[in-house]
Design a protein around this motif. Structure first.
Motif, PDB file in Angstrom:
ATOM      1  N   VAL A  25       0.869  -1.176   0.000  1.00  0.00           N
ATOM      2  CA  VAL A  25       0.000   0.000   0.000  1.00  0.00           C
ATOM      3  C   VAL A  25       0.908   1.229   0.000  1.00  0.00           C
ATOM      4  CG1 VAL A  25      -1.711   1.291   1.315  1.00  0.00           C
ATOM      5  CG2 VAL A  25      -1.810  -1.221   1.253  1.00  0.00           C
ATOM      6  N   TYR A  31       8.893   6.936  -0.060  1.00  0.00           N
ATOM      7  CA  TYR A  31       9.048   6.449   1.312  1.00  0.00           C
ATOM      8  C   TYR A  31      10.414   5.791   1.489  1.00  0.00           C
ATOM      9  CZ  TYR A  31       7.815   4.448   5.821  1.00  0.00           C
ATOM     10  OH  TYR A  31       7.788   4.129   7.157  1.00  0.00           O
ATOM     11  N   ASP A  33      11.881   5.352   4.460  1.00  0.00           N
ATOM     12  CA  ASP A  33      12.006   5.097   5.890  1.00  0.00           C
ATOM     13  C   ASP A  33      11.601   3.662   6.216  1.00  0.00           C
ATOM     14  OD1 ASP A  33      12.905   5.942   8.303  1.00  0.00           O
ATOM     15  OD2 ASP A  33      11.138   7.143   8.815  1.00  0.00           O
ATOM     16  N   SER A  36      13.067   1.896   9.039  1.00  0.00           N
ATOM     17  CA  SER A  36      12.564   2.168  10.389  1.00  0.00           C
ATOM     18  C   SER A  36      11.218   1.465  10.571  1.00  0.00           C
ATOM     19  CB  SER A  36      12.421   3.672  10.594  1.00  0.00           C
ATOM     20  OG  SER A  36      12.014   3.952  11.911  1.00  0.00           O
ATOM     21  N   LEU A  37      10.308   1.678   9.612  1.00  0.00           N
ATOM     22  CA  LEU A  37       9.011   0.984   9.624  1.00  0.00           C
ATOM     23  C   LEU A  37       8.658   0.633   8.191  1.00  0.00           C
ATOM     24  CD1 LEU A  37       6.388   0.047  11.058  1.00  0.00           C
ATOM     25  CD2 LEU A  37       5.433   2.299  10.534  1.00  0.00           C
ATOM     26  N   ALA A  39       6.660  -0.516   4.859  1.00  0.00           N
ATOM     27  CA  ALA A  39       5.323  -0.177   4.365  1.00  0.00           C
ATOM     28  C   ALA A  39       4.380  -1.363   4.549  1.00  0.00           C
ATOM     29  CB  ALA A  39       5.407   0.217   2.897  1.00  0.00           C
ATOM     30  N   LEU A  40       3.097  -1.074   4.451  1.00  0.00           N
ATOM     31  CA  LEU A  40       2.052  -2.087   4.671  1.00  0.00           C
ATOM     32  C   LEU A  40       1.891  -2.983   3.441  1.00  0.00           C
ATOM     33  CD1 LEU A  40      -0.489  -3.153   6.251  1.00  0.00           C
ATOM     34  CD2 LEU A  40      -1.778  -1.320   5.131  1.00  0.00           C
ATOM     35  N   PRO A  41       2.139  -4.279   3.582  1.00  0.00           N
ATOM     36  CA  PRO A  41       1.813  -5.191   2.478  1.00  0.00           C
ATOM     37  C   PRO A  41       0.296  -5.276   2.314  1.00  0.00           C
ATOM     38  CG  PRO A  41       3.447  -6.167   3.958  1.00  0.00           C
ATOM     39  CD  PRO A  41       2.870  -4.963   4.654  1.00  0.00           C
ATOM     40  N   TYR A 220      10.076  -5.350  11.789  1.00  0.00           N
ATOM     41  CA  TYR A 220       9.234  -4.247  11.316  1.00  0.00           C
ATOM     42  C   TYR A 220       9.956  -3.310  10.358  1.00  0.00           C
ATOM     43  CZ  TYR A 220      11.298  -2.380  15.665  1.00  0.00           C
ATOM     44  OH  TYR A 220      12.149  -2.038  16.679  1.00  0.00           O
ATOM     45  N   ASN A 224       8.729  -5.779   7.092  1.00  0.00           N
ATOM     46  CA  ASN A 224       7.399  -5.181   6.934  1.00  0.00           C
ATOM     47  C   ASN A 224       6.319  -5.782   7.833  1.00  0.00           C
ATOM     48  OD1 ASN A 224       8.467  -3.759   4.507  1.00  0.00           O
ATOM     49  ND2 ASN A 224       8.459  -5.820   3.646  1.00  0.00           N
ATOM     50  N   GLY A 225       6.700  -6.185   9.038  1.00  0.00           N
ATOM     51  CA  GLY A 225       5.748  -6.866   9.921  1.00  0.00           C
ATOM     52  C   GLY A 225       4.777  -5.948  10.640  1.00  0.00           C
ATOM     53  N   GLY A 226       4.995  -4.645  10.554  1.00  0.00           N
ATOM     54  CA  GLY A 226       4.098  -3.709  11.244  1.00  0.00           C
ATOM     55  C   GLY A 226       4.753  -3.138  12.482  1.00  0.00           C
TER      56      GLY A 226
ATOM     57  N   TRP B  56      -0.909   2.690  10.063  1.00  0.00           N
ATOM     58  CA  TRP B  56       0.301   2.089   9.500  1.00  0.00           C
ATOM     59  C   TRP B  56       0.358   2.327   7.989  1.00  0.00           C
ATOM     60  CZ3 TRP B  56       1.084  -3.992   9.271  1.00  0.00           C
ATOM     61  CH2 TRP B  56       2.267  -4.285   8.583  1.00  0.00           C
ATOM     62  N   GLY B  57      -0.716   1.982   7.288  1.00  0.00           N
ATOM     63  CA  GLY B  57      -0.684   1.992   5.825  1.00  0.00           C
ATOM     64  C   GLY B  57      -0.522   3.371   5.219  1.00  0.00           C
ATOM     65  N   ARG B  60       2.118   5.716   8.134  1.00  0.00           N
ATOM     66  CA  ARG B  60       3.397   5.022   8.324  1.00  0.00           C
ATOM     67  C   ARG B  60       4.173   5.608   9.522  1.00  0.00           C
ATOM     68  NH1 ARG B  60       2.758   4.493   2.419  1.00  0.00           N
ATOM     69  NH2 ARG B  60       3.388   6.658   2.284  1.00  0.00           N
ATOM     70  N   ILE B  61       5.429   5.935   9.302  1.00  0.00           N
ATOM     71  CA  ILE B  61       6.316   6.302  10.410  1.00  0.00           C
ATOM     72  C   ILE B  61       5.782   7.489  11.215  1.00  0.00           C
ATOM     73  CG2 ILE B  61       7.777   7.899   9.064  1.00  0.00           C
ATOM     74  CD1 ILE B  61       9.087   5.176  11.414  1.00  0.00           C
ATOM     75  N   TRP B  64       4.061   7.201  14.846  1.00  0.00           N
ATOM     76  CA  TRP B  64       4.699   7.117  16.168  1.00  0.00           C
ATOM     77  C   TRP B  64       4.371   8.348  16.991  1.00  0.00           C
ATOM     78  CZ3 TRP B  64       6.024   2.924  18.474  1.00  0.00           C
ATOM     79  CH2 TRP B  64       6.412   1.808  17.725  1.00  0.00           C
ATOM     80  N   LEU B 280       0.058  -3.120  17.164  1.00  0.00           N
ATOM     81  CA  LEU B 280      -1.243  -3.688  16.775  1.00  0.00           C
ATOM     82  C   LEU B 280      -1.943  -4.284  17.996  1.00  0.00           C
ATOM     83  CD1 LEU B 280      -0.648  -5.422  13.308  1.00  0.00           C
ATOM     84  CD2 LEU B 280      -0.948  -3.017  13.873  1.00  0.00           C
TER      85      LEU B 280
END
Lengths: 394, 394
Positions: A25, A31, A33, A36-37, A39-41, A220, A224-226, B56-57, B60-61, B64, B280
């Motif tokens: 998504v 993006y 970053d 650090s986090l 992206a959402l699959p 994460y 990409n685990g969240g 998240w989607g 994203r970052i 936080w 989550l």
């Protein structure tokens, strides 16, 4: 069209991983970053909804068996293992990276035996590694000695129980020589514990091949685990029988539902488990790992290096001379999947970049950090990011 | 209509918590396993979907800060605090119960000082408490001594550093006397650490009032946080400055983004944090706590006792004499929110109950366990469960 724009187009056209981007998504933002986090699959929201509404809401307690909740930590560990160069049965998922560092270091010290009274830790590492290593040293009666990774070979000796190193430096993006440093630790009779937070999913790690003893990493960033998704622990097969956890929770028991007062550790990597696993986050991670189907880590690494090479080239072309200085090594063998640029007023510069749709992050005191995630970042993104940086600094 | 059916109807009609049931996702099953995994609050799926897809989607970052991810552990701790009888600023959420027991016990031993070399642990406790206590004792050079809760007052002495007790026994449902045992520990100069897994959300705990030093508990039973949702740690305000965590991860640092090599603990309960919080699961828990709005723990306790009283009465009426024996104490002051029935072939009996739509659980070797969650279990459920049990055992 500028020369670099045209080059980006050619590189994107030839990119064998380009189609992977559609599995995430994303929007018009560049993006950078994902280190650090991630992206959402795109597959995750539907899977999480099923876990919440059907597995928890309808099956409730039955899901511990029927939905495979109980075995999720080792099942998902086996999904991650190929990305680490690990055969099945050596990786277990759960708890935070910090907690897993604690398990790994205390267990390593115990395996090294009483004669070895020193733990070496990467002095340049992400701070939590040092804080946790200090606690592990204090609780096991060892001395903690921070050393720069380059000085580790000279610092190793008869006293060394274990060395904790980061594979890729979180700030500079420097890739350390895991095979050589692991071999040096072994020559000294010490155990090598690696933190893979900034490497796994971006480049080959080769845990089995290089004889790494224990390793930990988060899920994460490149996986990409969240946000805050559970970390993993690798315990080399030959060490598992001697892995003596400082956190021997009931999930690591040989017979967890026997409810026995005496502790008896489970065989295998299972003894790295602790308490009840965090199912929502674990199963979101499991869904997120689907994007790795059919992807080779070698292809990811090749694209990662092409992306960072191209970014450095574009920065040279677009950014006024002297405004930034790369602290990321130029040689490929020393570079992870990020580029760190030292820059005056970096915090403010990053805010302006984000305002212009280029998201990296700022690390105190003066570093702009850009992460390149080959599954969803393309060369046109790279060109745009460097161009906007040049405009912001002009 | 039988007398008990009519009674159930009257009790349900007079139940001031009856409307709460509509806030949960339930079906025709009588779910008496909420003491193992709480039912799904109806508000959770939508909130989790928002966390995944938007926070998240899309953000994203940025989430936080913008979505309050970073402060979730202490914010949600403050939501739980009233259920524990704790003023704000003393509860932090994250990690598993086992990991929090480790933090609490090691910190307690350190606060007690070097002169005290023994840890007492509830010998009848859920096994993980004993396993983790053994590890804490081993790593701090103390001796672990398992004692039955009733024998704790006699076992306490000059050598006792800390005592770890379960508020409600997971197997029998016995409620231990938290005020008296805490006072006894204090008279001996020891710290009292309580595991609230089977009491919080079912009955008043009164941590502040009774001077409890440290406490831990899970959130997936009576707090309905979802499978494996993060546990919490209570650190009494007056102890926070001396709380010396064995897991001093970067999230517990006074300046976590300073990335400083020296560890300096944050003030307050924050120093119970460790690594990156599991967002989550944390935010699913936060949503789940909405069902407590407007609910007093005293009302929950009153209904809980009425439910277990009525269940015991129905079991007496419906179950053939001698087929089951309650191991749950009769006096209210000694009863949690579950009833445990000893029964021949209990594992098989529970399977048949579940097949008939009455879900409890089986605990080896011979216990049928039924949990009563006052927010969504009614008196008609209780009557039906006992009636079906009688039929199954007839």
């Amino acid at each position: 069209m500028s020369d670099l724009t045209a080059r980006a187009e050619e590189l994107d056209a030839a990119d064998e991983l380009a189609a992977k981007r559609a599995e995430f998504v994303l929007d018009d933002v560049v993006y950078l970053d994902g280190n650090s986090l991630g992206a959402l699959p795109a597959v995750v929201p539907g899977r999480v909804a099923d876990v919440v509404s059907r597995q928890w809401g309808e099956l409730r307690i039955r899901s511990w068996e029927e939905s495979g909740w109980w075995t999720a930590p080792e099942r998902i560990g086996d999904r991650i293992a190929p990305l680490l160069g690990a055969a099945p049965g050596q990786v277990v998922v759960g708890d935070s990276t910090s907690v897993n560092i604690f398990k790994a270091l205390v267990a390593a010290v115990r395996m090294a035996g009483d004669g070895r009274d020193e733990i070496l830790v990467d002095a340049t590492t992400f701070p939590t590694d040092g804080y946790i290593a200090a606690s592990a040293a204090r609780l096991t009666g060892r001395t903690l000695r921070p050393v720069a990774p380059a000085e580790v070979p000279d610092a190793l000796g008869d006293r060394t129980a274990a060395v904790l190193l980061n594979h890729v430096d979180y700030r500079t993006g420097r890739l350390h020589d895991l095979p050589a440093l692991t071999a040096a630790a072994h020559r000294a009779g010490a155990l090598a514990v690696w933190d893979l937070c900034h490497s796994a999913g971006a480049l080959p790690v080769g845990l089995d091949e290089h004889g790494v003893d224990l390793a930990v990493g988060c899920t994460y960033k490149y996986l990409n685990g969240g946000p805050g998704s559970p970390a993993y622990l690798y315990v080399r097969a030959e060490h598992q029988d001697r892995f003596d956890s400082p956190l021997p929770g009931w999930n690591s028991h040989a017979e967890p539902f026997g409810m026995r007062p005496e502790y008896e550790p489970a065989p295998g990597a299972l003894r790295g488990r602790v308490g009840t696993p965090d199912i929502l986050s674990l199963l979101a991670l499991e869904a997120a790992l689907d994007v790795w189907d059919g992807v080779s880590v070698e292809a990811v690494r090749a694209k990662s290096l092409a992306l960072t090479d191209f970014f450095l080239e574009c920065v040279s072309a677009y950014v006024p001379s002297g405004r930034v200085e790369s602290v990321t090594p130029v040689p490929h063998a020393e570079r992870g999947s990020q580029v760190a640029l030292r820059c005056a007023d970096a915090g403010e510069v990053m805010k302006r970049l984000i305002g212009r749709g280029v998201v990296g992050d700022f690390r105190a005191p003066d570093v702009l950090r850009f992460g390149f995630t080959p599954l969803y970042v393309g060369f046109a993104d790279v060109e745009r990011a460097a161009r906007v940086l040049g405009e912001v600094l002009d």
